[in-house]
Design a protein around this motif. Structure first.
Motif, PDB file in Angstrom:
ATOM      1  N   TRP A 161      17.314  38.235  28.797  1.00  0.00           N
ATOM      2  CA  TRP A 161      16.085  38.977  29.057  1.00  0.00           C
ATOM      3  C   TRP A 161      16.299  40.065  30.105  1.00  0.00           C
ATOM      4  N   LEU A 162      17.126  39.766  31.104  1.00  0.00           N
ATOM      5  CA  LEU A 162      17.410  40.739  32.156  1.00  0.00           C
ATOM      6  C   LEU A 162      18.417  41.800  31.719  1.00  0.00           C
ATOM      7  N   GLY A 163      19.092  41.563  30.611  1.00  0.00           N
ATOM      8  CA  GLY A 163      20.119  42.499  30.163  1.00  0.00           C
ATOM      9  C   GLY A 163      21.392  42.404  30.968  1.00  0.00           C
ATOM     10  N   ILE A 164      21.661  41.234  31.546  1.00  0.00           N
ATOM     11  CA  ILE A 164      22.865  41.026  32.354  1.00  0.00           C
ATOM     12  C   ILE A 164      23.918  40.326  31.510  1.00  0.00           C
ATOM     13  N   GLU A 165      25.104  40.912  31.429  1.00  0.00           N
ATOM     14  CA  GLU A 165      26.211  40.326  30.685  1.00  0.00           C
ATOM     15  C   GLU A 165      27.360  40.043  31.643  1.00  0.00           C
ATOM     16  N   PRO A 166      27.504  38.798  32.101  1.00  0.00           N
ATOM     17  CA  PRO A 166      28.637  38.462  32.973  1.00  0.00           C
ATOM     18  C   PRO A 166      29.958  38.805  32.287  1.00  0.00           C
TER      19      PRO A 166
ATOM     20  N   THR B 262      31.949  38.997  41.916  1.00  0.00           N
ATOM     21  CA  THR B 262      30.652  38.466  42.319  1.00  0.00           C
ATOM     22  C   THR B 262      30.297  37.314  41.392  1.00  0.00           C
ATOM     23  N   ARG B 263      29.394  36.425  41.852  1.00  0.00           N
ATOM     24  CA  ARG B 263      29.055  35.303  40.984  1.00  0.00           C
ATOM     25  C   ARG B 263      27.555  35.035  40.980  1.00  0.00           C
ATOM     26  N   ILE B 264      27.106  34.567  39.820  1.00  0.00           N
ATOM     27  CA  ILE B 264      25.769  34.002  39.651  1.00  0.00           C
ATOM     28  C   ILE B 264      25.979  32.504  39.476  1.00  0.00           C
ATOM     29  N   ALA B 265      25.284  31.680  40.287  1.00  0.00           N
ATOM     30  CA  ALA B 265      25.583  30.250  40.271  1.00  0.00           C
ATOM     31  C   ALA B 265      24.305  29.415  40.246  1.00  0.00           C
ATOM     32  N   PRO B 266      23.595  29.409  39.130  1.00  0.00           N
ATOM     33  CA  PRO B 266      22.368  28.611  39.048  1.00  0.00           C
ATOM     34  C   PRO B 266      22.653  27.127  38.876  1.00  0.00           C
ATOM     35  N   THR B 267      21.670  26.318  39.240  1.00  0.00           N
ATOM     36  CA  THR B 267      21.707  24.878  39.010  1.00  0.00           C
ATOM     37  C   THR B 267      20.691  24.555  37.915  1.00  0.00           C
ATOM     38  N   PRO B 268      21.104  23.967  36.801  1.00  0.00           N
ATOM     39  CA  PRO B 268      20.182  23.711  35.682  1.00  0.00           C
ATOM     40  C   PRO B 268      19.351  22.451  35.883  1.00  0.00           C
ATOM     41  N   SER B 269      18.526  22.465  36.944  1.00  0.00           N
ATOM     42  CA  SER B 269      17.691  21.309  37.268  1.00  0.00           C
ATOM     43  C   SER B 269      16.221  21.579  36.990  1.00  0.00           C
ATOM     44  N   GLY B 270      15.931  22.692  36.359  1.00  0.00           N
ATOM     45  CA  GLY B 270      14.568  23.070  36.025  1.00  0.00           C
ATOM     46  C   GLY B 270      14.583  24.458  35.413  1.00  0.00           C
ATOM     47  N   TYR B 271      13.425  24.905  34.917  1.00  0.00           N
ATOM     48  CA  TYR B 271      13.350  26.261  34.388  1.00  0.00           C
ATOM     49  C   TYR B 271      13.406  27.257  35.541  1.00  0.00           C
ATOM     50  N   LEU B 272      14.115  28.346  35.341  1.00  0.00           N
ATOM     51  CA  LEU B 272      14.308  29.340  36.393  1.00  0.00           C
ATOM     52  C   LEU B 272      12.997  30.055  36.713  1.00  0.00           C
ATOM     53  N   HIS B 273      12.799  30.354  37.991  1.00  0.00           N
ATOM     54  CA  HIS B 273      11.601  31.069  38.421  1.00  0.00           C
ATOM     55  C   HIS B 273      11.956  32.507  38.796  1.00  0.00           C
ATOM     56  N   LEU B 274      10.957  33.239  39.244  1.00  0.00           N
ATOM     57  CA  LEU B 274      11.147  34.659  39.534  1.00  0.00           C
ATOM     58  C   LEU B 274      12.207  34.888  40.604  1.00  0.00           C
ATOM     59  N   GLY B 275      12.256  34.021  41.618  1.00  0.00           N
ATOM     60  CA  GLY B 275      13.267  34.170  42.651  1.00  0.00           C
ATOM     61  C   GLY B 275      14.676  34.026  42.105  1.00  0.00           C
ATOM     62  N   ASN B 276      14.868  33.093  41.175  1.00  0.00           N
ATOM     63  CA  ASN B 276      16.172  32.949  40.522  1.00  0.00           C
ATOM     64  C   ASN B 276      16.545  34.208  39.757  1.00  0.00           C
ATOM     65  N   ALA B 277      15.583  34.750  39.003  1.00  0.00           N
ATOM     66  CA  ALA B 277      15.849  35.953  38.211  1.00  0.00           C
ATOM     67  C   ALA B 277      16.210  37.128  39.117  1.00  0.00           C
TER      68      ALA B 277
ATOM     69  N   ALA C 235      27.846  43.383  41.780  1.00  0.00           N
ATOM     70  CA  ALA C 235      29.047  43.524  40.953  1.00  0.00           C
ATOM     71  C   ALA C 235      29.252  44.968  40.540  1.00  0.00           C
ATOM     72  N   ALA C 236      28.163  45.626  40.167  1.00  0.00           N
ATOM     73  CA  ALA C 236      28.261  47.027  39.735  1.00  0.00           C
ATOM     74  C   ALA C 236      28.732  47.926  40.873  1.00  0.00           C
ATOM     75  N   ARG C 237      28.409  47.550  42.113  1.00  0.00           N
ATOM     76  CA  ARG C 237      28.795  48.365  43.273  1.00  0.00           C
ATOM     77  C   ARG C 237      30.225  48.096  43.715  1.00  0.00           C
ATOM     78  N   THR C 238      30.814  46.988  43.270  1.00  0.00           N
ATOM     79  CA  THR C 238      32.169  46.650  43.713  1.00  0.00           C
ATOM     80  C   THR C 238      33.159  46.842  42.568  1.00  0.00           C
ATOM     81  N   ASP C 239      33.724  45.739  42.059  1.00  0.00           N
ATOM     82  CA  ASP C 239      34.751  45.899  41.020  1.00  0.00           C
ATOM     83  C   ASP C 239      34.216  45.696  39.606  1.00  0.00           C
ATOM     84  N   GLY C 240      32.913  45.490  39.474  1.00  0.00           N
ATOM     85  CA  GLY C 240      32.310  45.343  38.157  1.00  0.00           C
ATOM     86  C   GLY C 240      32.462  43.973  37.535  1.00  0.00           C
ATOM     87  N   ARG C 241      33.119  43.045  38.234  1.00  0.00           N
ATOM     88  CA  ARG C 241      33.356  41.710  37.671  1.00  0.00           C
ATOM     89  C   ARG C 241      32.272  40.749  38.134  1.00  0.00           C
ATOM     90  N   LEU C 242      31.687  40.043  37.187  1.00  0.00           N
ATOM     91  CA  LEU C 242      30.585  39.135  37.472  1.00  0.00           C
ATOM     92  C   LEU C 242      30.816  37.814  36.746  1.00  0.00           C
TER      93      LEU C 242
END
Length: 257
Positions: free
Chosen positions: A60-65, A2-17, A27-34
């Motif tokens: 802040w979210l506690g997400i470690e790719p 699975t992938r997280i693919a943000p665009t650094p064109s501004g500060y992230l908002h709640l929808g991004n988070a 990722a946790a439901r599949t092969d655990g790879r992020l």
């Protein structure tokens, strides 16, 4: 993967988070790879503070790719899309030499955004026979006859400056990193369809067969979607908790809270 693919064109908002959280849950439901893949092709809009914000929100979210950059320095040195430019150029060369005889065709287009209003080409570009090697032309895919045409007519795969477009780079990156599932906003359905067209033209396996793409609802503010370009506030300024963000993501994915 699975992938997280943000665009650094501004500060992230709640929808991004919430999208980050949704992909971490997938990722946790599949092969655990992020994979963390930061889309930084639009160099004019990238700022060091926006790059740092991506890592701050993940922390802040506690997400470690499991794969991808660990900090801004690592990203710049090893993971920027600039490092994958040879892949994009090779894909563009493939598109230049291998278009489907009875399918979407590649064509050169010198039109400005104003001249391309409502998908009508000022220079009749799809049939004008303008050379792909001509200066200051974008390379576009003729979408006439495709359902996609109503939402994204004749999308670009190469910009006028010769750099790859978002649709081209995202398609190549997802295939390169062997992405098998991801969550994207409902507003990106047309992009997913465009990337399926590019995937076919590049000779990749069918996108719908190699990727499970889940389009989730958008968070709205004052009747419109949250947007970095419209000055949406950063996540840390919204006063929401990590638990609340994950609750939004679980609702999107129809998971128990």
């Amino acid at each position: 993967m699975t992938r997280i693919a943000p665009t650094p064109s501004g500060y992230l908002h709640l929808g991004n988070a919430a999208n980050f959280a949704a992909n971490a849950l997938l990722a946790a439901r599949t092969d655990g790879r992020l994979l963390l893949r930061i889309d930084d092709l639009d160099r004019a809009r990238v700022r060091p503070a926006y790059l740092q914000d991506v890592f701050d929100v993940l922390d802040w979210l506690g997400i470690e790719p499991t794969e991808g950059p660990r900090d801004v320095e690592d990203f710049t040195a090893h993971w920027s899309q600039e490092h994958r430019m040879p892949l994009y150029r090779a894909a563009l060369e493939t598109l230049r030499t291998r278009t489907a005889p009875n399918g979407p065709q590649l064509f050169a287009c010198p039109c400005s955004r104003k001249e391309l209003a409502d998908g009508v080409h000022f220079y009749d570009c799809p049939t004008a026979g303008i050379a792909l090697a001509a200066p200051q032309v974008a390379w576009r895919i003729d979408t006439r006859g495709l359902p996609l045409h109503a939402q994204m007519p004749d999308f670009a795969v190469r910009k006028k400056d010769g750099r790859p477009s978002y649709q081209l780079a995202c398609t190549v990156d997802d295939y390169h990193y062997r992405i098998t599932t991801c969550a994207r906003g409902e507003d990106l359905r047309a992009s997913t369809a465009a990337q399926a067209v590019v995937s076919d033209l590049l000779g990749y396996p069918k996108l719908e067969e190699r990727m499970d793409v889940i389009h989730h609802p958008l968070l709205l503010h004052d009747g419109g979607k949250l947007s970095k370009s419209q000055g949406a506030g950063g996540v840390r300024e919204l006063g929401v908790s990590r638990k609340e963000v994950f609750a939004i993501a679980k609702a999107w994915l129809h998971l128990p809270r």
